[in-house]
Design an enzyme around this catalytic site. Structure first.
Site, PDB file in Angstrom:
ATOM      1  CE1 TYR A 142      -3.007   3.140   0.669  1.00  0.00           C
ATOM      2  CE2 TYR A 142      -2.088   3.202   2.888  1.00  0.00           C
ATOM      3  CZ  TYR A 142      -2.848   3.781   1.892  1.00  0.00           C
ATOM      4  OH  TYR A 142      -3.440   4.994   2.096  1.00  0.00           O
ATOM      5  CG  LEU A 189      -8.172   0.868  17.242  1.00  0.00           C
ATOM      6  CD1 LEU A 189      -8.269  -0.582  17.687  1.00  0.00           C
ATOM      7  CD2 LEU A 189      -6.891   1.513  17.778  1.00  0.00           C
ATOM      8  CG  ASP A 283      -0.035  -2.553  11.799  1.00  0.00           C
ATOM      9  OD1 ASP A 283      -0.365  -1.731  10.919  1.00  0.00           O
ATOM     10  OD2 ASP A 283      -0.863  -3.192  12.478  1.00  0.00           O
TER      11      ASP A 283
HETATM   12  N1  UDP Z   1      -5.514  -2.321  15.349  1.00  0.00           N
HETATM   13  C1  UDP Z   1      -5.763  -3.279  16.318  1.00  0.00           C
HETATM   14  N2  UDP Z   1      -6.889  -4.045  16.183  1.00  0.00           N
HETATM   15  C2  UDP Z   1      -7.768  -3.907  15.157  1.00  0.00           C
HETATM   16  C3  UDP Z   1      -7.508  -2.910  14.184  1.00  0.00           C
HETATM   17  C4  UDP Z   1      -6.359  -2.132  14.305  1.00  0.00           C
HETATM   18  O1  UDP Z   1      -4.991  -3.457  17.257  1.00  0.00           O
HETATM   19  O2  UDP Z   1      -8.752  -4.656  15.097  1.00  0.00           O
HETATM   20  C5  UDP Z   1      -4.313  -1.464  15.476  1.00  0.00           C
HETATM   21  C6  UDP Z   1      -3.363  -1.544  14.283  1.00  0.00           C
HETATM   22  O3  UDP Z   1      -2.423  -2.552  14.468  1.00  0.00           O
HETATM   23  C7  UDP Z   1      -2.753  -0.134  14.306  1.00  0.00           C
HETATM   24  C8  UDP Z   1      -3.848   0.751  14.897  1.00  0.00           C
HETATM   25  O4  UDP Z   1      -4.755  -0.127  15.549  1.00  0.00           O
HETATM   26  O5  UDP Z   1      -1.646  -0.099  15.169  1.00  0.00           O
HETATM   27  C9  UDP Z   1      -4.606   1.551  13.856  1.00  0.00           C
HETATM   28  O6  UDP Z   1      -4.995   0.658  12.824  1.00  0.00           O
HETATM   29  P1  UDP Z   1      -5.994   1.068  11.694  1.00  0.00           P
HETATM   30  O7  UDP Z   1      -6.267  -0.155  10.874  1.00  0.00           O
HETATM   31  O8  UDP Z   1      -7.165   1.773  12.298  1.00  0.00           O
HETATM   32  O9  UDP Z   1      -5.228   2.161  10.846  1.00  0.00           O
HETATM   33  P2  UDP Z   1      -3.802   2.100  10.080  1.00  0.00           P
HETATM   34  O10 UDP Z   1      -2.774   2.442  11.135  1.00  0.00           O
HETATM   35  O11 UDP Z   1      -3.645   0.749   9.503  1.00  0.00           O
HETATM   36  O12 UDP Z   1      -3.927   3.166   9.055  1.00  0.00           O
END
Ligand code: UDP
Length: 329
Positions: A142, A189, A283
């Protein structure tokens, strides 16, 4: 200005379209409705259902809507995790779709372009918060797709004189009373945590608690979607005077996953059970933006910087739309 918004039926694109209209611009939304929602498109916008892979449809759009002053390009696959499983949705489709759009834009004399880019360009930052001159190390296919599109823009400027701004979003979140975050499947999240509060899920899974952070969970910089929209509008207005640039957009403050869940407990009054699971590939441990350049150059000032307020705006949307846009369609 007459602005073409790709992905204007999506979360950030639809809210930015509404803000553009409120600021007096004319808006044409292009969306294939693969992830977007027709009900999210502001009624005052012209809607064109088309796919960026379809170059004929793009040629027709520009022929039918002459005089487009600028493009905001939101339409994209946007998930770090998915991109680790299906890299060519990103390395091919995101990039080719942007190339198709840029080719048609250049052929039709469009001079201004705003790109939704990402903090996932910075997988291994040397400084935190992350400034625009941080070295680019994409964290996933991505992030790589956005890095590639930023390079396409570099050449569009060199070859066609197209001015552009790449806005590297950190974590977009928050909602407005009429429009909000509704993905299927939902992976982000904050909406997931709020689905637990609504009783639609049993618990939230925490993706790893062994990161080198203050509580072991990932740190992110959460920025309200309305503040992102504002950055787009400021960037479009400043392009002629300032020329091309790249900006990071965040509040400059990081919250751990556990802190986000705790804030949701406070805002919703729900216990929100959580279970620690494995890390999600792709991540990085910590992503915090320095938006000093955006503040200095464009006068950007976030109006909703507090996580609790962002959470409250999202909670209001989720309570009024427990099934997302299905409640308004
Ligand atoms: N995350 C989590 N559980 C979930 C979804 C996300 O622990 O069910 C964590 C993820 O690993 C990241 C943060 O929450 O550290 C934000 O993730 P999100 O997918 O919202 O946004 P991204 O950082 O991928 O743009």
């Amino acid at each position: 200005m007459k602005v073409l918004v790709t992905g204007g039926a999506g979360y950030i694109g639809s809210i930015t379209s509404a803000e553009l209209l409120a600021a007096g611009h004319e808006v044409i939304v292009l969306d294939n409705l693969y992830q977007g929602h027709r009900a999210a498109v502001p009624p005052e916008a012209t809607f064109v259902e088309a796919d960026l892979a379809d170059r004929g449809a793009l040629a027709r759009l520009f022929a039918e809507h002459p005089g487009i002053d600028g493009i905001m390009h939101f339409a994209s696959y946007t998930l770090v995790g998915e991109s680790m499983e299906k890299p060519f949705l990103y390395l091919r489709d995101n990039v080719v779709n942007a190339a198709n759009l840029l080719e048609a834009a250049a052929a039709n004399g469009v001079e201004r372009f705003i790109l939704s880019s990402t903090a996932n360009l910075f997988d291994d930052p040397e400084r935190m918060p992350i400034a625009e001159d941080e070295r680019i190390v994409p964290g996933s296919p991505y992030g790589e797709s956005k890095a590639m599109i930023e390079r396409l823009l570099h050449w569009m400027e060199r070859v066609h004189g197209m001015r552009y701004t790449a806005l590297r979003y950190f974590n977009a979140c928050g909602d407005t009373p009429g429009r909000g975050e509704d993905h299927d499947p939902e992976t982000h999240l904050i909406p997931l945590v709020l689905q637990v509060a609504l009783g639609q899920r049993d618990h939230i899974s925490i993706f790893g608690d062994d990161y080198p952070t203050r509580d072991g969970t990932c740190v992110r910089d959460y920025v309200h979607v309305l503040d992102l929209a504002q950055a787009h509008i400021l960037a479009l207005g400043a392009l002629d005077e300032r020329g091309s640039s790249r900006y990071n957009i965040g509040n400059g403050e990081g919250y751990t996953v556990l802190e986000v869940i705790e804030t949701a407990r406070k805002v919703t009054g729900h216990p929100i059970p959580s279970i620690v699971g494995p890390r999600r590939p792709g991540d990085p441990a910590t992503l915090i933006a320095s938006s000093d350049a955006l503040r200095r150059d464009l006068g950007w000032a976030p109006r909703h910087p507090k996580l609790e307020d962002i959470m409250a705006s999202a909670w209001a949307w989720h309570q009024s739309h427990p099934h997302g846009y299905a409640d308004s369609e």
